[in-house]
Design a protein around this motif. Structure first.
Motif, PDB file in Angstrom:
ATOM      1  N   HIS A 254       0.857  -1.181   0.000  1.00 39.08           N
ATOM      2  CA  HIS A 254       0.000   0.000   0.000  1.00 39.08           C
ATOM      3  C   HIS A 254       0.892   1.229   0.000  1.00 39.08           C
TER       4      HIS A 254
ATOM      5  N   GLY B 161       0.535   5.057   0.121  1.00 40.82           N
ATOM      6  CA  GLY B 161      -0.384   6.163   0.355  1.00 40.82           C
ATOM      7  C   GLY B 161       0.007   7.413  -0.402  1.00 40.82           C
ATOM      8  N   LYS B 162      -0.993   8.211  -0.709  1.00 41.11           N
ATOM      9  CA  LYS B 162      -0.725   9.436  -1.469  1.00 41.11           C
ATOM     10  C   LYS B 162       0.145  10.424  -0.699  1.00 41.11           C
TER      11      LYS B 162
END
Length: 88
Positions: free
Chosen positions: A59, A61-62
């Motif tokens: 994952h 994340g931005k």
């Protein structure tokens, strides 16, 4: 068998595909320049992070767009995330 670490060549290929060859290619010589200076905007970085995250099953994340302001920082973060994901 452990997966190999994420390489600069892989990251460079993803950026080239995402930005259509518009930005400066990611090479050893430009690792410490900002993505902005290399002609890559935050949308390009976000798209590349999504592709790389999917590819390595992590994952991304931005918020990493802020932390990974250079190719070297991005590569380091991706490698640590992939290592952590494999050890979890």
């Amino acid at each position: 068998m452990p997966e190999p670490p994420i390489t600069l060549a892989e990251v460079a290929a993803v950026f080239a595909a995402v930005d259509g060859g518009e930005g400066v290619p990611l090479t050893e010589e430009v690792l410490d320049l900002s993505f902005y200076d290399l002609g890559h905007d935050s949308l390009t970085v976000l798209q590349a992070l999504a592709v790389l995250g999917d590819r390595y099953g992590v994952h991304v994340g931005k918020e990493l767009v802020v932390d990974a302001e250079t190719p070297r920082l991005l590569l380091d973060i991706l490698q640590r995330l992939a290592d952590w994901s494999r050890s979890a």
